[in-house]
Scaffold this motif. Sequence first.
Motif, short mmCIF file in Angstrom:
data_model
loop_
_atom_site.label_atom_id
_atom_site.label_comp_id
_atom_site.label_asym_id
_atom_site.label_seq_id
_atom_site.Cartn_x
_atom_site.Cartn_y
_atom_site.Cartn_z
N ASN A 115 -8.09 5.90 3.23
CA ASN A 115 -7.35 5.21 4.29
C ASN A 115 -6.48 4.08 3.73
N ILE A 116 -6.89 3.48 2.62
CA ILE A 116 -6.02 2.49 1.97
C ILE A 116 -4.72 3.14 1.54
N ARG A 117 -4.81 4.32 0.94
CA ARG A 117 -3.60 5.02 0.52
C ARG A 117 -2.73 5.37 1.73
N THR A 118 -3.39 5.75 2.84
CA THR A 118 -2.62 6.12 4.03
C THR A 118 -1.90 4.92 4.64
N VAL A 119 -2.61 3.81 4.78
CA VAL A 119 -2.02 2.63 5.41
C VAL A 119 -0.96 2.00 4.52
N ILE A 120 -1.28 1.83 3.24
CA ILE A 120 -0.34 1.19 2.33
C ILE A 120 0.90 2.06 2.14
N GLY A 121 0.73 3.39 2.13
CA GLY A 121 1.87 4.28 1.94
C GLY A 121 2.87 4.23 3.07
N SER A 122 2.49 3.68 4.22
CA SER A 122 3.41 3.60 5.36
C SER A 122 4.12 2.26 5.44
N LEU A 123 3.93 1.39 4.44
CA LEU A 123 4.53 0.06 4.44
C LEU A 123 5.46 -0.11 3.25
N ASP A 124 6.45 -0.99 3.43
CA ASP A 124 7.28 -1.40 2.30
C ASP A 124 6.53 -2.43 1.47
N LEU A 125 7.06 -2.68 0.27
CA LEU A 125 6.39 -3.63 -0.62
C LEU A 125 6.35 -5.02 -0.02
N ASP A 126 7.44 -5.46 0.58
CA ASP A 126 7.46 -6.80 1.18
C ASP A 126 6.45 -6.91 2.32
N GLN A 127 6.36 -5.87 3.16
CA GLN A 127 5.36 -5.88 4.22
C GLN A 127 3.95 -5.86 3.65
N MET A 128 3.76 -5.13 2.59
CA MET A 128 2.44 -5.03 1.97
C MET A 128 1.96 -6.39 1.46
N LEU A 129 2.89 -7.16 0.91
CA LEU A 129 2.52 -8.45 0.33
C LEU A 129 2.39 -9.55 1.38
N SER A 130 3.06 -9.40 2.52
CA SER A 130 3.08 -10.47 3.52
C SER A 130 2.20 -10.20 4.74
N GLN A 131 1.66 -8.98 4.86
CA GLN A 131 0.90 -8.62 6.07
C GLN A 131 -0.51 -8.15 5.73
N ARG A 132 -1.21 -8.91 4.92
CA ARG A 132 -2.56 -8.51 4.53
C ARG A 132 -3.52 -8.49 5.72
N ASP A 133 -3.39 -9.47 6.59
CA ASP A 133 -4.29 -9.50 7.75
C ASP A 133 -4.10 -8.26 8.62
N GLN A 134 -2.86 -7.86 8.81
CA GLN A 134 -2.60 -6.66 9.60
C GLN A 134 -3.15 -5.41 8.90
N ILE A 135 -3.01 -5.36 7.57
CA ILE A 135 -3.55 -4.22 6.81
C ILE A 135 -5.07 -4.17 6.93
N ASN A 136 -5.72 -5.33 6.79
CA ASN A 136 -7.17 -5.38 6.90
C ASN A 136 -7.65 -4.92 8.28
N SER A 137 -6.96 -5.40 9.32
CA SER A 137 -7.35 -5.01 10.69
C SER A 137 -7.18 -3.51 10.91
N GLN A 138 -6.08 -2.96 10.42
CA GLN A 138 -5.84 -1.53 10.60
C GLN A 138 -6.86 -0.69 9.85
N LEU A 139 -7.18 -1.10 8.61
CA LEU A 139 -8.19 -0.37 7.85
C LEU A 139 -9.55 -0.46 8.52
N LEU A 140 -9.91 -1.63 9.02
CA LEU A 140 -11.20 -1.82 9.68
C LEU A 140 -11.33 -0.90 10.89
N ALA A 141 -10.28 -0.84 11.71
CA ALA A 141 -10.36 0.00 12.91
C ALA A 141 -10.52 1.47 12.55
N VAL A 142 -9.77 1.94 11.56
CA VAL A 142 -9.81 3.37 11.21
C VAL A 142 -11.14 3.74 10.57
N VAL A 143 -11.57 2.97 9.58
CA VAL A 143 -12.80 3.30 8.87
C VAL A 143 -14.02 3.15 9.76
#
Length: 303
Positions: A115-143
């Motif tokens: 799921n990390i590969r899935t979520v991170i693959g849908s984001l740009d690098l700038d979004q990946m570096l600036s939206q960690r809280d959003q990434i964590n929340s999305q991973l938590l909900a899916v897993v």
Amino acid sequence: MDAVVLSFIFFAIVLVVMTVKQVPQGYHWTLERFGRYTRTLEPGLNFIMPVFDKVGAKLNMMEQVLDIPPQQVISRDNAMVTIDAVCFYQVFSASQAAYEVSNLDYAIRNLTMTNIRTVIGSLDLDQMLSQRDQINSQLLAVVDQATNPWGIKITRIEIKDITPPTDLVDAMASQMKAERTKRAQILEAEGTRQAAILAAEGKKQAQILEAEGERQAAFLESEARERQAEAEAKATMMVSQAIAKGDIQAVNYFVAQKYVEALGQIASSGNSKLIMMPLESSQVIGAIAGIGDIVKELQNKKG
């Protein structure tokens, strides 16, 4: 006979040991009878049927930490980054965790990595570096949704580190430096513009004040000239009245005044020269005497 008794006592002790099970705090044990799950043993003393029942899985019911190994992920803008994370989970159903999935830690780890590969693959690098809280929340909900049938609760998933390649880091540093330089130049230009505006405003106010002063001075000068003209008019009127009455001293005063004014203008001229002209002092003195007589006459009239 003694051997039989000893054997019976030994068998009784073994039977008691097999009947009583002590489960430590924070753990749940599953109980199986003939290989089939029957119930869950909770912390404390539990009694089972020896020989027929046996303990299956011993599960830790406390919150546990599972380290997610680093992996390389390609972002949406084709940037290769290395990401590692950590997962916190807790078992809430010992029977499901024991019999619904094999090798629980391995399953959670692989599910999280996927799921990390899935979520991170849908984001740009700038979004990946600036939206960690959003990434964590999305991973938590899916897993958490995927692992719910296993009897576990995913409490947190945290991205520990996102490491871009070295050349990409250098490019980002250059971009940041260029952006800061641009901002500094913009601020400097803005400061120069504001200074020019303030200087123009100051010059404008100075010109306005200067014009106001000149207008006020012109008004006062005009008022002074008006008063002087009124005084001259009054003096002329008085002289005219004196002349009408046949007062020769008034005529002498009027002529002497104009005479003295003409001499003053000649003397104050910037290109004045030596002028030889006849002057009769007796006439001037007579005019002055006439002025004195006029003043005395006016005082007598007032008295």
